[in-house]
Write a protein that holds these residues in place. Structure first.
Motif, short mmCIF file in Angstrom:
data_model
loop_
_atom_site.label_atom_id
_atom_site.label_comp_id
_atom_site.label_asym_id
_atom_site.label_seq_id
_atom_site.Cartn_x
_atom_site.Cartn_y
_atom_site.Cartn_z
N HIS A 133 0.79 -1.56 0.08
CA HIS A 133 -0.16 -0.09 -0.03
C HIS A 133 1.26 1.30 0.24
N PHE A 134 1.89 1.65 0.67
CA PHE A 134 3.34 2.29 0.73
C PHE A 134 3.95 2.51 -0.40
N SER A 178 1.24 4.00 -3.07
CA SER A 178 0.88 5.45 -3.10
C SER A 178 1.92 6.56 -2.76
N MET A 179 2.96 5.87 -2.68
CA MET A 179 4.39 6.70 -3.29
C MET A 179 3.93 6.99 -4.80
N ASN A 232 -1.56 7.18 0.47
CA ASN A 232 -0.87 7.59 2.16
C ASN A 232 -0.50 8.96 1.24
N ALA A 250 4.71 7.91 3.59
CA ALA A 250 4.48 6.56 2.82
C ALA A 250 5.84 6.59 2.77
N THR A 302 7.54 5.86 6.39
CA THR A 302 6.62 4.25 6.97
C THR A 302 8.11 3.14 6.63
#
Length: 252
Positions: free
Chosen positions: A201-202, A205-206, A222, A227, A230
């Motif tokens: 997910h991160f 998102s990035m 995010n 992101a 994290t």
């Protein structure tokens, strides 16, 4: 040139050793096949009609195949080879017998895994991107840059996690495959609340935030800073845990 090479090897001997081990093993060839997946799908995408939205095609390729499956599996294979094989062959004991910090061993292993994984995954993504977009690829370089940056951070986070996994359990490769297919590819994909516990997910998102292009989107991404922070925290915690594990584990 030879002097420079020898000097580099003396500064990073574990990295150099690990690179040689990876180069002589099957892992690199298997990862190269994974890295070729975007190229294969891009070639398949050429078969069809000209009405296909090519930007949407490369976006779907990254979101549905590269990020959830290709990245974690390719990095898993390299990371579990880098330390898991040393444990299995009982050669890791020779590394820890030398007067050097355990953190250095982990970081040099990470550097070797990251170098090989990044180069192969970048190459496959670049070639797949160019094929997928054809002569129009030059107008969408920001999307490609976003993919490459996201891949680098995925290598960092997954590489650290899978190195730790190889120090914790003997069946790290099998456990990593199950984790990837069940968690990253399936559960975190379809259950909204769980995806915040997913590296994928991160990474996605990035990619979406950096691309910042119409048509490049996902549900509830995010923020970019969130992101990045994290994924760095995930990698740092995994590296710290790996260092602790290497200090405390019985290698005899």
């Amino acid at each position: 040139m030879a002097t420079t090479t020898r000097s580099s090897q003396s500064r990073l001997p574990i990295t150099a050793l690990t690179l040689r081990q990876l180069a002589n093993g099957k892992a690199v060839r298997i990862v190269a096949l994974f890295a070729a997946v975007p190229v294969i799908f891009a070639l398949i995408g050429l078969i069809g009609s000209d009405s296909v939205n090519r930007v949407a095609f490369v976006h779907d390729l990254f979101m549905n195949f590269i990020a959830p499956t290709v990245l974690p599996l390719a990095i898993l294979i390299l990371a579990t080879n880098a330390l898991g094989n040393e444990i299995e062959d009982r050669t890791l004991v020779y590394l820890v017998m030398k007067p050097q910090p355990r953190l250095r061993i982990i970081l040099e292993k990470m550097l070797a895994v990251g170098t090989v994984a990044t180069l192969l995954l970048w190459l496959g993504t670049i070639v797949g991107f160019v094929i997928g977009l054809g002569s129009d690829f030059g107008n969408h370089l920001q999307i490609l840059v976003a993919m490459l940056i996201a891949i680098w951070f995925a290598v960092l986070a997954y590489g650290a996690l899978f190195l730790l996994l190889s120090l914790l359990i003997s069946r790290a490769l099998l456990a990593g495959i199950l984790y990837t297919l069940l968690w990253e590819t399936t559960i975190a994909r379809f259950i909204p609340g769980v995806r915040l516990l997913s590296v994928r997910h991160f990474v996605e998102s990035m990619y979406v935030r950096i691309a910042d292009t119409p048509g490049i989107r996902m549900d509830d991404p995010n923020r970019l800073v969130s992101a990045i922070v994290t994924l760095i925290i995930v990698a740092a915690v995994a590296i710290a845990a790996s260092t602790w594990r290497l200090r405390t584990m019985n290698l005899e």
